[in-house]
Scaffold this motif. Structure first.
Motif, PDB file in Angstrom:
ATOM      1  N   ARG A  18       0.836  -1.200   0.000  1.00  0.00           N
ATOM      2  CA  ARG A  18       0.000   0.000   0.000  1.00  0.00           C
ATOM      3  C   ARG A  18       0.875   1.257   0.000  1.00  0.00           C
ATOM      4  O   ARG A  18       0.591   2.230  -0.680  1.00  0.00           O
ATOM      5  N   ARG A  19       1.943   1.199   0.745  1.00  0.00           N
ATOM      6  CA  ARG A  19       2.843   2.362   0.841  1.00  0.00           C
ATOM      7  C   ARG A  19       3.476   2.685  -0.519  1.00  0.00           C
ATOM      8  O   ARG A  19       3.488   3.833  -0.955  1.00  0.00           O
ATOM      9  N   VAL A  20       4.005   1.686  -1.192  1.00  0.00           N
ATOM     10  CA  VAL A  20       4.633   1.974  -2.490  1.00  0.00           C
ATOM     11  C   VAL A  20       3.583   2.275  -3.558  1.00  0.00           C
ATOM     12  O   VAL A  20       3.829   3.046  -4.482  1.00  0.00           O
ATOM     13  N   HIS A  21       2.396   1.699  -3.397  1.00  0.00           N
ATOM     14  CA  HIS A  21       1.298   1.985  -4.333  1.00  0.00           C
ATOM     15  C   HIS A  21       0.831   3.437  -4.201  1.00  0.00           C
ATOM     16  O   HIS A  21       0.639   4.130  -5.199  1.00  0.00           O
ATOM     17  N   VAL A  22       0.672   3.903  -2.979  1.00  0.00           N
ATOM     18  CA  VAL A  22       0.096   5.232  -2.768  1.00  0.00           C
ATOM     19  C   VAL A  22       1.165   6.320  -2.704  1.00  0.00           C
ATOM     20  O   VAL A  22       1.037   7.370  -3.326  1.00  0.00           O
ATOM     21  N   VAL A  23       2.236   6.062  -1.961  1.00  0.00           N
ATOM     22  CA  VAL A  23       3.230   7.117  -1.722  1.00  0.00           C
ATOM     23  C   VAL A  23       4.302   7.150  -2.808  1.00  0.00           C
ATOM     24  O   VAL A  23       4.820   8.207  -3.147  1.00  0.00           O
ATOM     25  N   GLY A  24       4.635   5.976  -3.342  1.00  0.00           N
ATOM     26  CA  GLY A  24       5.683   5.907  -4.359  1.00  0.00           C
ATOM     27  C   GLY A  24       6.879   5.116  -3.850  1.00  0.00           C
ATOM     28  O   GLY A  24       6.812   4.517  -2.777  1.00  0.00           O
ATOM     29  N   PRO A  25       7.973   5.110  -4.625  1.00  0.00           N
ATOM     30  CA  PRO A  25       9.140   4.293  -4.277  1.00  0.00           C
ATOM     31  C   PRO A  25       9.643   4.576  -2.852  1.00  0.00           C
ATOM     32  O   PRO A  25       9.653   5.722  -2.400  1.00  0.00           O
ATOM     33  N   GLN A  26      10.039   3.526  -2.176  1.00  0.00           N
ATOM     34  CA  GLN A  26      10.530   3.620  -0.799  1.00  0.00           C
ATOM     35  C   GLN A  26      11.860   2.896  -0.711  1.00  0.00           C
ATOM     36  O   GLN A  26      12.013   1.796  -1.249  1.00  0.00           O
ATOM     37  N   SER A  27      12.804   3.490   0.022  1.00  0.00           N
ATOM     38  CA  SER A  27      14.046   2.756   0.251  1.00  0.00           C
ATOM     39  C   SER A  27      13.797   1.691   1.310  1.00  0.00           C
ATOM     40  O   SER A  27      12.894   1.811   2.134  1.00  0.00           O
ATOM     41  N   ARG A  28      14.625   0.645   1.268  1.00  0.00           N
ATOM     42  CA  ARG A  28      14.489  -0.390   2.289  1.00  0.00           C
ATOM     43  C   ARG A  28      14.669   0.183   3.672  1.00  0.00           C
ATOM     44  O   ARG A  28      14.016  -0.254   4.624  1.00  0.00           O
ATOM     45  N   SER A  29      15.547   1.189   3.786  1.00  0.00           N
ATOM     46  CA  SER A  29      15.753   1.737   5.135  1.00  0.00           C
ATOM     47  C   SER A  29      14.523   2.540   5.593  1.00  0.00           C
ATOM     48  O   SER A  29      14.168   2.505   6.764  1.00  0.00           O
ATOM     49  N   ASP A  30      13.835   3.220   4.657  1.00  0.00           N
ATOM     50  CA  ASP A  30      12.548   3.844   5.018  1.00  0.00           C
ATOM     51  C   ASP A  30      11.587   2.793   5.570  1.00  0.00           C
ATOM     52  O   ASP A  30      10.956   2.994   6.604  1.00  0.00           O
ATOM     53  N   LEU A  31      11.471   1.699   4.843  1.00  0.00           N
ATOM     54  CA  LEU A  31      10.521   0.657   5.256  1.00  0.00           C
ATOM     55  C   LEU A  31      10.923   0.076   6.601  1.00  0.00           C
ATOM     56  O   LEU A  31      10.074  -0.192   7.461  1.00  0.00           O
ATOM     57  N   THR A  32      12.231  -0.097   6.789  1.00  0.00           N
ATOM     58  CA  THR A  32      12.712  -0.631   8.060  1.00  0.00           C
ATOM     59  C   THR A  32      12.282   0.258   9.223  1.00  0.00           C
ATOM     60  O   THR A  32      11.754  -0.225  10.227  1.00  0.00           O
ATOM     61  N   SER A  33      12.452   1.564   9.050  1.00  0.00           N
ATOM     62  CA  SER A  33      12.088   2.415  10.190  1.00  0.00           C
ATOM     63  C   SER A  33      10.577   2.589  10.304  1.00  0.00           C
ATOM     64  O   SER A  33      10.032   2.651  11.405  1.00  0.00           O
ATOM     65  N   LEU A  34       9.862   2.622   9.175  1.00  0.00           N
ATOM     66  CA  LEU A  34       8.401   2.737   9.245  1.00  0.00           C
ATOM     67  C   LEU A  34       7.775   1.549   9.963  1.00  0.00           C
ATOM     68  O   LEU A  34       6.830   1.700  10.729  1.00  0.00           O
ATOM     69  N   LEU A  35       8.286   0.361   9.661  1.00  0.00           N
ATOM     70  CA  LEU A  35       7.670  -0.847  10.196  1.00  0.00           C
ATOM     71  C   LEU A  35       8.256  -1.254  11.535  1.00  0.00           C
ATOM     72  O   LEU A  35       7.678  -2.090  12.237  1.00  0.00           O
ATOM     73  N   GLY A  36       9.397  -0.693  11.896  1.00  0.00           N
ATOM     74  CA  GLY A  36      10.024  -1.100  13.153  1.00  0.00           C
ATOM     75  C   GLY A  36      10.482  -2.547  13.129  1.00  0.00           C
ATOM     76  O   GLY A  36      10.477  -3.227  14.155  1.00  0.00           O
ATOM     77  N   LEU A  37      10.822  -3.035  11.947  1.00  0.00           N
ATOM     78  CA  LEU A  37      11.301  -4.416  11.812  1.00  0.00           C
ATOM     79  C   LEU A  37      12.768  -4.372  11.394  1.00  0.00           C
ATOM     80  O   LEU A  37      13.256  -3.358  10.915  1.00  0.00           O
ATOM     81  N   ASN A  38      13.461  -5.493  11.542  1.00  0.00           N
ATOM     82  CA  ASN A  38      14.871  -5.479  11.150  1.00  0.00           C
ATOM     83  C   ASN A  38      15.030  -5.670   9.632  1.00  0.00           C
ATOM     84  O   ASN A  38      14.085  -6.020   8.926  1.00  0.00           O
ATOM     85  N   ARG A  39      16.247  -5.400   9.140  1.00  0.00           N
ATOM     86  CA  ARG A  39      16.495  -5.414   7.699  1.00  0.00           C
ATOM     87  C   ARG A  39      16.242  -6.784   7.082  1.00  0.00           C
ATOM     88  O   ARG A  39      15.746  -6.886   5.955  1.00  0.00           O
TER      89      ARG A  39
END
Lengths: 413, 413
Positions: A18-39
């Protein structure tokens, strides 16, 4: 709902897609911090989405900065498509969209649903759709969304009432489902709801989680976003703000009531205020009034001001009720906006509470007449966004999307 | 938001606590199936809540049925309390509530905020509160909720505007925080919002996730529930439906606009329709009108019918906009309901779209004049419900709650 591990995995896939669909391209590190999960976990989730042809990952070209090169995750807009259909009062449209909301192509044709009735109108729409999609498209279509100017029961796509189409209890969803011959989920929504959704996700209300979309059509359609979601109400019929009572001793409305907001605004009201009896082509007459008003012709100006004033009066009620961050004017109102902005604000300042309006913006929509078509595409993508595992996984050896199966899983909610 | 394991643990604790707080006692097996977690995990979550004195578990007495005896989880209503405060136009109230929404005790006193101004009114309220709570209560209070008839900025509890109190920009939240001397979170909400919350969680709208609460006061207050949450809008001021425009050429409203809904309904409108000039005790005059109308006195009946008709006219707009499952009449309207039910429906049938009203119920509220006080208690419990780890854990050896620390953690959202 509680949270168990299966649901958490699906929710995390859904969050990323949903994030990449609505907001656009995301770096893995963005996703890591958004989700609070490890790499590692993020990497595994992204690979699952890749294996379903939903996203692709690119290594960013070196920026010259130190540190590991970052991976950027973006949607694949080519592998999964949705078909969007739309029925307005004087035209219909078909469109094909990829993930990320990207338009592949669309087509709009004139129609006269009030003249030919629902069966013939829907037959025309299905004919146009079948002609429009190629065999290659067909294999990639994962869902169908339909917008219509009427009150839609979301659970089965029945149009309970289309006052300006002359429709009552038309099973539009079922007719599209059986008539298209696509083994995918079909969802139907109200025209203005879908216009509001499109303007919220990618248009003039983007990023503003409480928004009102007010669309000028023959009457007035409303699509309301509350906390980032379309307002549905108990049974899916919310948003009928065109039938708010603004003038209890006023004119009779197509719905049967007296003094509805849409009797004072919308195309019919504009024509009436200009003293024009709707002839064969009301939309051309509307255009003439707008042009004449822009060039200062007094009768046209007065008609536009009448509509603008009542637009502001009615809007005040909903600014007080919803305290929106933005009001987006669509359809006729989007075109009127530059002409009536001052008068709308004059009424808002007179009638809306300061606290409710002080941070309000009013903007014309981005999508014009096509807003509901874009919104129908979003409606069609929703099941896949909510559960990306509906897209079939392919083995790591198969690079293309040729091996995919169709998804025919989701019940229309 | 994404989901990591820390947040999941907290969310599961929150889910269980909220469930037993709102719905009532739950068996462990209910919780197991609701959460989709195994019995061991549920047991561990329940023990965490027990260690914080939030819930207690009882083994059900044998029902004679085979199988393991079931454990029932219920809130502990004695260990953590909230203080609820409320300011109306002619009275104020204080109340003490335990988890599960149980009233410990409450007190309502007459007041005249318009006469004495905000500082003195708030000083009276704080005086009443200090007198009301014992030292023993004080140790157990985990939050304070305040309801007020005005537009409240939720982030800091400032009353931006209280048209019927004569207040503008009163820092009610800060004044209660500093004046009470309790080291806990203080939250302030609009009177009708809190009334709506109370009626939704435990009253006449219980279980109906899309609901409108319409409260008759001096004017008209609205509290709107969308998908089980109070409608806040972009800045927390939503729900001001009393200032919807229903009669643009009508009377001047206390807010400065013309023809607001509350100029035609509410206590002032009822008195005016009955030809009574508000004297020293308008509430007594209202009671006399209601009694006279019930016994058929023509002027009183006509006044009640005027209010009922306009109640139906204005309500139609919001039934069309929100498609609620239930409308709850609170305050004056709750008492009017039996007298005006027919006339309200007559206007709804004339003006609200069939699809929007066909499954609608209209009910008087359960809580009468105290609805906002009950709602203020819910507001005060919210931080703890959202994150039960805010309550201090005690060691397994300590059975009582004497060892607890105060929570002073949560910023007012």
């Amino acid at each position: 709902m509680g949270l168990n591990s299966e649901r958490i995995g699906r929710d995390n896939l859904s969050f990323i897609l949903r994030r990449v669909h609505v907001v656009g391209p995301q770096s893995r590190s963005d996703l890591t911090s958004l989700l609070g999960l490890n790499r590692t976990t993020i990497g595994s989730l992204v690979r699952q989405l890749e294996s379903r042809s939903l996203v692709e990952e690119q290594q960013m070209s070196s920026s010259g900065l130190p540190g590991r090169p970052s991976h950027v995750v973006r949607v694949r807009s080519d592998a999964h498509l949705v078909l969007a259909l739309e029925i307005q009062v004087d035209s219909m449209a078909v469109g094909l969209f990829g993930l990320g909301g990207s338009l592949v192509r669309s087509r709009r044709i004139a129609s006269d649903p009030r003249e030919v009735g629902p069966d013939e109108t829907i037959a025309q729409l299905l004919g146009a759709a079948r002609e429009f999609i190629t065999d290659d498209d067909r294999d990639r279509i994962v869902g169908v969304g339909v917008g219509v100017v009427g009150l839609v029961r979301s659970v089965d796509g029945v149009v309970r009432l289309g006052p300006n189409l002359g429709w009552t209890d038309v099973p539009l969803g079922a007719m599209v489902r059986s008539g298209l011959g696509l083994d995918v989920n079909v969802r139907v929504g109200n025209e203005a709801d879908l216009g509001g959704l499109a303007e919220y996700l990618r248009g003039a209300a983007r990023g503003i989680d409480d928004a009102i979309y007010v669309s000028g059509e023959v009457g007035l359609g409303g699509g309301i976003i509350v906390k980032g979601q379309l307002l549905a109400g108990a049974h899916g019929f919310a948003g009928e703000i065109g039938h708010a009572v603004v003038n209890p001793t006023g004119m009779r409305c197509a719905c049967g009531a007296t003094g509805c907001w849409e009797t004072e605004v919308g195309e019919q009201a504009l024509l009436r205020a200009a003293g024009i009896t709707a002839d064969g082509n009301p939309r051309r007459a509307v255009n003439q009034i707008l042009e004449a008003a822009a060039s200062g012709q007094p009768v046209a100006r007065a008609a536009v001001e009448h509509v603008g004033r009542w637009l502001g009066i009615g809007l005040s009620s909903f600014v007080n009720a919803f305290n929106p961050g933005v009001v987006v004017f669509g359809g006729l109102f989007g075109r009127l906006e530059p002409l009536v902005e001052g008068i709308v604000w004059e009424e808002l300042e007179r009638r809306a509470l300061l606290a409710c309006r002080e941070n309000l913006a009013i903007r014309p929509g981005r999508y014009g007449i096509d807003a509901a078509l874009y919104g129908a595409a979003e409606l069609a993508f929703e099941p896949l966004l909510a559960d990306p595992t509906l897209a079939p996984a392919r083995g790591p050896q198969s690079a293309g999307s040729s091996g995919r199966r169709k998804t025919s899983v989701v019940a229309n909610r």
